[in-house]
Design an enzyme around this catalytic site. Sequence first.
Site, PDB file in Angstrom:
ATOM      1  N   HIS A 146     -10.991 -14.158   3.004  1.00  0.00           N
ATOM      2  CA  HIS A 146     -12.268 -13.455   2.735  1.00  0.00           C
ATOM      3  C   HIS A 146     -13.206 -14.474   2.158  1.00  0.00           C
ATOM      4  O   HIS A 146     -14.450 -14.155   2.285  1.00  0.00           O
ATOM      5  CB  HIS A 146     -11.823 -12.702   1.726  1.00  0.00           C
ATOM      6  CG  HIS A 146     -10.891 -11.498   2.005  1.00  0.00           C
ATOM      7  ND1 HIS A 146     -10.383 -10.244   1.214  1.00  0.00           N
ATOM      8  CD2 HIS A 146     -10.093 -11.318   3.189  1.00  0.00           C
ATOM      9  CE1 HIS A 146      -9.589  -9.793   1.952  1.00  0.00           C
ATOM     10  NE2 HIS A 146      -9.412 -10.228   3.181  1.00  0.00           N
TER      11      HIS A 146
ATOM     12  N   HIS B 134       1.047  -1.041  -0.088  1.00  0.00           N
ATOM     13  CA  HIS B 134       0.066   0.021  -0.158  1.00  0.00           C
ATOM     14  C   HIS B 134       0.977   1.153   0.143  1.00  0.00           C
ATOM     15  O   HIS B 134       1.858   1.111   0.520  1.00  0.00           O
ATOM     16  CB  HIS B 134      -0.966   0.091   1.237  1.00  0.00           C
ATOM     17  CG  HIS B 134      -1.647  -1.049   1.601  1.00  0.00           C
ATOM     18  ND1 HIS B 134      -1.153  -2.482   1.908  1.00  0.00           N
ATOM     19  CD2 HIS B 134      -2.990  -1.087   1.441  1.00  0.00           C
ATOM     20  CE1 HIS B 134      -2.088  -3.154   2.451  1.00  0.00           C
ATOM     21  NE2 HIS B 134      -3.253  -2.567   1.732  1.00  0.00           N
TER      22      HIS B 134
ATOM     23  N   ASP C 130       2.398   1.809   3.502  1.00  0.00           N
ATOM     24  CA  ASP C 130       3.414   0.838   3.691  1.00  0.00           C
ATOM     25  C   ASP C 130       4.806   1.445   3.609  1.00  0.00           C
ATOM     26  O   ASP C 130       5.624   1.130   4.253  1.00  0.00           O
ATOM     27  CB  ASP C 130       3.294  -0.425   3.100  1.00  0.00           C
ATOM     28  CG  ASP C 130       1.809  -1.142   3.521  1.00  0.00           C
ATOM     29  OD1 ASP C 130       1.452  -0.766   4.287  1.00  0.00           O
ATOM     30  OD2 ASP C 130       1.529  -1.910   2.343  1.00  0.00           O
TER      31      ASP C 130
HETATM   32  C1  XUL Z   1      -7.743  -6.808   4.084  1.00  0.00           C
HETATM   33  C2  XUL Z   1      -6.779  -7.305   3.028  1.00  0.00           C
HETATM   34  C3  XUL Z   1      -5.782  -6.147   2.440  1.00  0.00           C
HETATM   35  C4  XUL Z   1      -5.775  -6.165   0.904  1.00  0.00           C
HETATM   36  C5  XUL Z   1      -5.021  -5.148   0.419  1.00  0.00           C
HETATM   37  O1  XUL Z   1      -8.593  -8.069   4.457  1.00  0.00           O
HETATM   38  O2  XUL Z   1      -6.991  -8.309   2.304  1.00  0.00           O
HETATM   39  O3  XUL Z   1      -4.737  -6.111   2.957  1.00  0.00           O
HETATM   40  O4  XUL Z   1      -5.098  -7.392   0.576  1.00  0.00           O
HETATM   41  O5  XUL Z   1      -5.555  -3.757   0.798  1.00  0.00           O
HETATM   42 CO    CO Z   2      -5.548  -9.186   1.123  1.00  0.00          CO
END
Ligand code: XUL
Ligand code: CO
Length: 439
Positions: free
Chosen positions: A274, A104, A107
């Site tokens: 996820h 990011h 980061d």
């Molecule tokens: C959050 C996640 C993030 C994304 C990038 O759950 O997975 O780290 O991968 O923003």
């Molecule tokens: Co992620």
Amino acid sequence: MKTDNRYFKGIPVIQYEGKDSKNPLAFRHYNARQKVGRKTMEEHLRFAVAYWHSFGGTGSDPFGMPTRSLPWSTAKDPVQRGYDKMDAAFEFIAKMGIPFYCFHDYDLVEEGDTLKQSEERLQKLVEYARKKQKETGIKLLWGTANLFSHPRYMNGAATNPDFHVVCHAAAQVKHAIDATVELGGTNYVFWGGREGYLSLLNTDMKREQEHMARFLHMARDYGRKHGFKGTFLIEPKPMEPSKHQYDFDAATVIAFLREFDLIHDFKLNIEVNHATLANHTFAHELQVAANAGLLGSMDANRGDYQNGWDTDQFPNNVIELTEAMLVLLGAGGLKTGGINFDAKVRRNSTDPVDLVYAHIGGMDAFARALLAAQAILEDGEYTSLRKKRYASFDTGKGKQFANGKLSLEDLQQLAKRNGDPESISGRQEYFENLLNRFC
Ligand code: XUL
Ligand code: CO
């Protein structure tokens, strides 16, 4: 390869030693140059290190303070802290023999007091990253913008009800796309942790989703105009930190991309934990993306079967990964994407070497899964058994049905003529045993 030896002292360059090795600082299965089918393991798996967890993770959780100090974070000047962190990152990634990394914007370097200051800081770190990439051969898999940590994004970023916040998010995305292009990144990711809502009572969902689509169109147009030839990726997640996230799962994101005409530039970045939070398996999400031709990349980790939140643990379940690799190989493998370890060591794993064990474990688990999946496909029984289940659609009336040649009345007549169908076993246990044989 020559590497620095400043932050991960005593950690050698990790080598493949074969499955009988007892050396905990060696790969037992991941052998970068080994051919698996037509590609090497390295080409199949395209591993990436996640900058945020690996070099920013302190072990703190909502109930406790940090358990790990980050020796690269001690300098007074934030830009110097960024350089030191990057030295640590490239030392680690080179020692692991991992070809890619992901970040990011914030980061790389901490956000400044103003956007201008943030942009200037980021440019300095991008310059430094370019030098480090050249020295080591390590490449950027994807960049992204952190549009969820700062309080300004508490009501969303692109979907915020306040236009000023949307502008701020756009500025950050512009800078992050610039950084990605500058560093030759082959993907750019959108994960919308705050693009959703906490209560529908105060939310105009339709309007927010239209704004999100508008925002993505602008980002796409900007990227394409400024030399980004790679893939834009959306990373689905159903919740956390929002109660309900708009990019709930693969199917939801695909419908969104179709509705708003973004399907040609965007693909999906599927993350294991996820998927499980959305009550799906990882393999299911990969298959949904693959069916739409939109399987772009993966965030590798795992959840915990007893917890309902995003634990982001390193992968270690070879059977589940083999199911995932079967889907991936079936879909033709990774193109611009890769396997990014969006995973963190546990709060009580406090030594630098724990990060090394974590990546060795994850890479070896994926290597075993790749080998197993390739062997299953080469053996052929799995593919032919699955195909056989649908044999009644390969000829005669079944084929005519599949080709749209029959009507509902035709099927009714056939049902009357044929009588009750015989029961045919789905043979799930046989399929599971077959998988097991190769793992
Ligand atoms: C959050 C996640 C993030 C994304 C990038 O759950 O997975 O780290 O991968 O923003
Ligand atoms: Co992620």
